[in-house]
Write a protein that holds these residues in place. Structure first.
Motif, mmCIF file in Angstrom:
data_model
loop_
_atom_site.group_PDB
_atom_site.id
_atom_site.type_symbol
_atom_site.label_atom_id
_atom_site.label_comp_id
_atom_site.label_asym_id
_atom_site.label_seq_id
_atom_site.Cartn_x
_atom_site.Cartn_y
_atom_site.Cartn_z
ATOM 1 N N GLY A 245 49.340 46.749 60.546
ATOM 2 C CA GLY A 245 49.371 48.209 60.423
ATOM 3 C C GLY A 245 50.788 48.716 60.220
ATOM 4 N N ILE A 246 51.719 48.199 61.023
ATOM 5 C CA ILE A 246 53.110 48.652 60.934
ATOM 6 C C ILE A 246 53.707 48.248 59.594
ATOM 7 N N ALA A 247 53.490 46.967 59.221
ATOM 8 C CA ALA A 247 54.121 46.460 58.003
ATOM 9 C C ALA A 247 53.595 47.164 56.761
ATOM 10 N N SER A 248 52.317 47.588 56.760
ATOM 11 C CA SER A 248 51.826 48.212 55.530
ATOM 12 C C SER A 248 51.813 49.728 55.578
ATOM 13 N N SER A 249 51.851 50.323 56.767
ATOM 14 C CA SER A 249 51.734 51.776 56.760
ATOM 15 C C SER A 249 53.031 52.443 56.318
ATOM 16 N N LEU A 250 54.178 51.817 56.543
ATOM 17 C CA LEU A 250 55.431 52.448 56.109
ATOM 18 C C LEU A 250 55.537 52.490 54.580
ATOM 19 N N PRO A 251 55.362 51.333 53.889
ATOM 20 C CA PRO A 251 55.371 51.414 52.425
ATOM 21 C C PRO A 251 54.287 52.361 51.905
ATOM 22 N N GLY A 252 53.093 52.268 52.497
ATOM 23 C CA GLY A 252 52.003 53.147 52.071
ATOM 24 C C GLY A 252 52.370 54.603 52.279
ATOM 25 N N GLY A 253 52.986 54.886 53.422
ATOM 26 C CA GLY A 253 53.380 56.254 53.739
ATOM 27 C C GLY A 253 54.423 56.774 52.770
ATOM 28 N N ILE A 254 55.375 55.911 52.415
ATOM 29 C CA ILE A 254 56.414 56.342 51.474
ATOM 30 C C ILE A 254 55.789 56.697 50.125
ATOM 31 N N LEU A 255 54.875 55.838 49.654
ATOM 32 C CA LEU A 255 54.214 56.117 48.375
ATOM 33 C C LEU A 255 53.430 57.424 48.437
ATOM 34 N N LEU A 256 52.683 57.608 49.542
ATOM 35 C CA LEU A 256 51.887 58.830 49.664
ATOM 36 C C LEU A 256 52.776 60.062 49.710
ATOM 37 N N ALA A 257 53.909 59.957 50.435
ATOM 38 C CA ALA A 257 54.802 61.103 50.549
ATOM 39 C C ALA A 257 55.402 61.435 49.192
ATOM 40 N N LEU A 258 55.815 60.398 48.447
ATOM 41 C CA LEU A 258 56.356 60.641 47.106
ATOM 42 C C LEU A 258 55.277 61.247 46.220
ATOM 43 N N GLY A 259 54.048 60.740 46.394
ATOM 44 C CA GLY A 259 52.929 61.267 45.612
ATOM 45 C C GLY A 259 52.709 62.741 45.903
ATOM 46 N N ARG A 260 52.817 63.096 47.172
ATOM 47 C CA ARG A 260 52.561 64.483 47.538
ATOM 48 C C ARG A 260 53.639 65.413 46.997
ATOM 49 N N PRO A 265 50.270 66.751 38.638
ATOM 50 C CA PRO A 265 49.240 67.392 39.465
ATOM 51 C C PRO A 265 48.192 66.416 39.998
ATOM 52 N N VAL A 266 47.741 65.471 39.190
ATOM 53 C CA VAL A 266 46.673 64.568 39.641
ATOM 54 C C VAL A 266 47.150 63.738 40.832
ATOM 55 N N VAL A 267 48.338 63.147 40.685
ATOM 56 C CA VAL A 267 48.889 62.340 41.768
ATOM 57 C C VAL A 267 49.056 63.196 43.021
ATOM 58 N N ARG A 268 49.585 64.418 42.813
ATOM 59 C CA ARG A 268 49.864 65.264 43.972
ATOM 60 C C ARG A 268 48.576 65.643 44.695
ATOM 61 N N ILE A 269 47.575 66.043 43.922
ATOM 62 C CA ILE A 269 46.332 66.495 44.556
ATOM 63 C C ILE A 269 45.633 65.340 45.243
ATOM 64 N N LEU A 270 45.609 64.168 44.582
ATOM 65 C CA LEU A 270 44.959 63.010 45.205
ATOM 66 C C LEU A 270 45.659 62.640 46.506
ATOM 67 N N SER A 271 47.008 62.568 46.480
ATOM 68 C CA SER A 271 47.740 62.188 47.689
ATOM 69 C C SER A 271 47.507 63.197 48.796
ATOM 70 N N THR A 272 47.617 64.491 48.440
ATOM 71 C CA THR A 272 47.434 65.526 49.451
ATOM 72 C C THR A 272 46.034 65.448 50.047
ATOM 73 N N GLY A 273 45.047 65.324 49.172
ATOM 74 C CA GLY A 273 43.669 65.264 49.644
ATOM 75 C C GLY A 273 43.452 64.083 50.575
ATOM 76 N N PHE A 274 43.952 62.935 50.165
ATOM 77 C CA PHE A 274 43.801 61.715 50.963
ATOM 78 C C PHE A 274 44.425 61.906 52.345
ATOM 79 N N ILE A 275 45.678 62.423 52.342
ATOM 80 C CA ILE A 275 46.383 62.607 53.615
ATOM 81 C C ILE A 275 45.623 63.575 54.509
ATOM 82 N N GLU A 276 45.212 64.698 53.929
ATOM 83 C CA GLU A 276 44.572 65.722 54.753
ATOM 84 C C GLU A 276 43.240 65.235 55.312
ATOM 85 N N VAL A 277 42.464 64.522 54.485
ATOM 86 C CA VAL A 277 41.164 64.045 54.967
ATOM 87 C C VAL A 277 41.345 63.081 56.139
#
Lengths: 442, 346
Positions: A245-260, A265-277
């Motif tokens: 969890g630790i090893a993959s959530s940081l890279p995943g989090g960075i990608l999601l944050a950059l996406g947001r 628009p597509v990347v931003r909306i998908l990332s935001t939606g994923f995070i919020e859900v």
């Protein structure tokens, strides 16, 4: 008449009332009658608590017994640590076959050895070492723990991991004793130190290739006995789940944050939606959905084991929290920094990777570590869906017939274990902060 | 507690969704199991007597023995088994969606479950019932004397509901003191937080044995509810249902015929009793209909023992047993006045 001494008066120590223990106590504990009363009262409470815990946990406690009845026979009021001690293997390794426990210990030992160079000032190529820990070690360790038949992919990854480990160790030794990287050392050894860059690279690649083939052939004759995931448990399982969890959530989090923060628009909306859900749903619900609802939507005969489902759920859940932490860190970096980066001709990834992210990550450390500690403790929820992680094992002790009803001692033991792990993490993060912000102290 | 109930309702919905759809694999569980090489048997989080982990990490208990019996019948190996521990919220979903082949965990056989959740219950392997534990020095000898008493009870099960019903029917004005964890419930009772504890009689017997001075406590004679605990399989797969059902009957029948783990070899070689010879596969072809080998029942008894031996080991006075008296209870053989009865195996 002026009295002037030409000599400087000799330095005298501070008055004893300032420096001695008694002086400190007088100032801080007994400065007035009321404070004295308060101090005495508090001391009394502390004494009562400590002596009670000490009597229950040490003086009256039973450490050697075959069952709870023997504990009672020894003392009705003391703790019964014998049950916890009898269950040590379960608590640390779960139901892992007792003959194979060395594999877990060996895996942990490998990890420590693999990461040790990261703390050695003289060793070079730390980024590469860090990358192999995250990218290759999990395959080697995963096979070591699970065993069974190796597919072609696993064979390649395991061989690569073994070679990477050997290189890492060689690099550490040359770094410590010769103060050079392994690559330079090998080139010198081969007598090619004066050759062109291209020749040197080819020599190194050749050596790597030979080592890889040799290891690949060697590992074909070696298989570990299969241990199903249902036998994994205890602290080991907790560390596996939270480690991945630790090893993959940081890279995943960075990608999601950059996406947001992306302009697409597509990347931003998908990332935001994923995070919020994922952030709006409790972890236990995510776990429950992952393990019971997920199989319903899968094609017939497709069985993803529960451990994998749980790990995926934990990673996705924590990546979302991590994404918001990273986003907060990114927003704290003034716009001038990225504008400055653009003026010297850096593109998006260059700006992020070299200018913005390194500054942002430093500010995020307290939050990231807070999140990691939270993740470690959250993994105890998997005991609710039937995995025997540390908490699940501790709770099972009270159901084992010889130790029926023994539930306080295991939980206290678990609390101590968690405290040790979490406290060392937080101490380390503090150390990291001080080290990384050294440049800001003048 | 709210969360647990919420999850339970989600799970129930899921089960209903699945059960209304036909599950293709439900027709041939036996084939799937044989191909896979082991039985996936579902139990719950450890519960004394039924399914427990020992310090070596092995499962043991009455319901685990049923799993082992089924594995022995099919593969001749009690270890050809994957024990899955599933939370009670997810138990029926996990069976219905094909994760488990068989559910063998203190599940009470009720009409709703049997008819609406897409599962079939088999004949009970343990008859339990709710009762009260009180302190001997309280002088209470009947549940009818509990008027105005504070009773400790765990939430989220029918136990609490039964207690309220009992109190209302008999006009006793009992006040419920509720707990999520039964260890905490027992601690509260021991420290004087309530006058009595209520729960399944089987588990209370075990709990009393774990109290500092067991002789200070006793279980009252009244039984508040019927709790026939039975194994269950997916609805609609008669072949698989037969295999599991007759594995359980074989345990009971063996006890009736006096076949034990120790004498089963001797019985198979020398017995002249036609019932024994048929059951152990020496003559006749009982196994044909099940799709198993002729020595299926022999393997069960050889590996697991008969019902009486299992009861003694896990529910009775064995080293891993929780010490519930069997004689005179519903769990005695029918020949001893109990309800343990197997249809004839011929």
């Amino acid at each position: 008449m002026a009295i002037v001494t030409k000599e400087k008066t000799a330095e005298r120590p501070a008055p004893i009332s300032e420096t001695s223990v008694f002086g400190w106590m007088r100032k801080n504990l007994f400065s007035s009658a009321f404070n004295t009363l308060l101090t005495l009262f508090t001391l009394y409470i502390v004494y009562l608590t400590l002596s009670g815990v000490f009597t229950w946990g040490i003086v009256d406690a039973t450490f050697i017994a075959d069952n709870r009845r023997e504990c009672y026979d020894n003392s009705l009021t003391g703790a019964c640590w014998a049950g916890v001690i009898a269950w040590f293997d379960n608590i640390f390794y779960g139901r892992y076959p007792r003959d194979e426990i060395w594999r877990i210990n060996f895996g942990l030992f490998l990890l420590v050895l693999w990461m040790a160079p990261l703390w050695m000032a003289k060793v070079r190529g730390k980024v590469l070492i860090g990358a192999t820990v995250v990218g290759l070690y999990p395959f080697l360790a995963g096979y070591l723990f699970a065993g069974g038949d190796k597919g072609l992919f696993m064979q390649v990854m395991i061989s690569a991991a073994i070679v990477a480990f050997a290189i890492n160790m060689g690099n550490m030794l040359t770094g410590l004793f010769k103060n050079v990287g392994l690559n330079t050392f090998l080139i010198n050894l081969a007598g090619q130190s004066k050759a062109s860059d291209k020749t040197r690279r080819n020599v190194l690649l050749g050596m790597f290739g030979i080592a890889f083939v040799a290891v690949y052939i060697w590992q074909m004759g070696w298989t570990a006995e299969r241990v199903g995931w249902t036998r994994w448990g205890g602290l080991f399982l907790t560390l596996v789940i939270s480690g991945i969890g630790i090893a993959s959530s940081l890279p995943g989090g960075i990608l999601l944050a950059l996406g947001r923060r992306s302009k697409l628009p597509v990347v931003r909306i998908l990332s935001t939606g994923f995070i919020e859900v994922f952030r709006s749903v409790p972890l236990i619900t995510v776990l429950f959905m992952a393990t019971t609802m997920f199989p319903l939507f899968m094609p017939e005969g497709f069985v993803l084991n529960k451990l994998v489902q749980v790990i995926i759920a934990v990673v996705l859940f924590n990546a979302c929290y991590m994404a918001e932490i990273v986003r907060a860190g990114l927003q704290a970096i003034p716009k001038g920094q990225s504008e400055g980066a653009h003026t010297i001709g850096l593109g998006y990834w260059g700006t992020m990777g070299l200018i913005v992210m390194p500054q942002a990550l430093k500010h995020m450390i307290p939050n990231i570590v807070g999140n990691i500690i939270g993740l470690l403790k959250d993994t105890t929820l998997v005991s609710i869906i039937g995995l025997f992680d540390l908490l699940g094992m501790l709770r099972s002790i009270s159901k084992d017939v010889p130790w029926l009803g023994l539930h306080k001692e295991p939980l206290i033991f678990g609390a101590i274990l968690f405290f040790i792990i979490c406290f060392s993490m937080s101490k380390y993060s503090r150390h990291l902060e001080v080290k990384l912000s050294a440049g800001e102290k003048h | 507690m709210k969360l647990t109930t919420g999850l339970a309702s989600v799970a129930t919905l899921a089960v209903m969704a699945v059960s209304s759809a036909t599950i293709a694999s439900a027709q041939d569980t036996l084939e799937i199991v044989k191909e896979r090489g082991h039985v996936r048997c579902q139990v719950g989080p450890p519960s004394p007597g039924y399914y427990n982990l020992d310090a070596e990490g092995n499962w043991y208990g009455l319901d685990v023995a049923v799993c082992q019996a089924v594995a022995s019948a099919i593969f001749g190996d009690a270890g050809a088994l994957e024990i899955q521990s599933v939370s009670s919220q997810a138990r029926f979903t996990s069976l219905a969606n094909g994760d488990s082949d068989l559910l063998s965990r203190t599940a009470t056989w009720t009409m709703t479950r049997d008819t609406q959740l897409g599962i079939d219950f088999l004949s009970p392997n343990f008859y339990d019932g709710q009762g009260f534990t009180v302190r001997v020095d309280s002088g209470i000898t009947s549940a009818m004397e509990l008027a105005g008493a504070k009773v400790c009870v765990t939430t989220g099960t029918t136990t609490e509901l039964n207690l309220t019903d009992f109190s209302r029917v008999n006009d006793l004005d009992i006040s419920n003191v509720t707990f999520e964890d039964y260890n905490v419930r027992d601690d509260t009772y021991l420290n004087g937080g309530c006058d009595a504890v209520t729960g399944d009689k089987s588990s209370m017997a075990g709990n009393i044995a774990s109290f500092p001075v067991p002789a200070d406590h006793m279980i009252l004679p009244e039984t508040l509810s019927k709790e026939p605990l039975a194994a269950a399989v997916r609805h609609g797969d008669s072949q698989w249902r037969d295999v599991v059902q007759w594995s359980i009957f074989a345990l009971i029948n063996a006890e009736e015929l006096g076949i034990t783990m120790a004498n089963v070899d001797d019985m198979r070689a020398n017995s002249t009793n036609p019932n024994v010879r048929r059951m152990l596969g020496v003559e006749g072809n009982l196994h044909d209909g099940l799709g198993l080998e002729a020595d299926w029942a022999y393997n069960i008894i050889k590996n697991v023992g008969n019902y009486g031996e299992i009861y003694e080991a896990y529910m009775g006075g064995g080293e891993q047993g929780i010490g519930i008296e069997r004689a005179g209870s519903l769990n005695a053989l029918w020949t001893d006045g109990g309800l343990m009865y197997s249809p004839p195996m011929r």
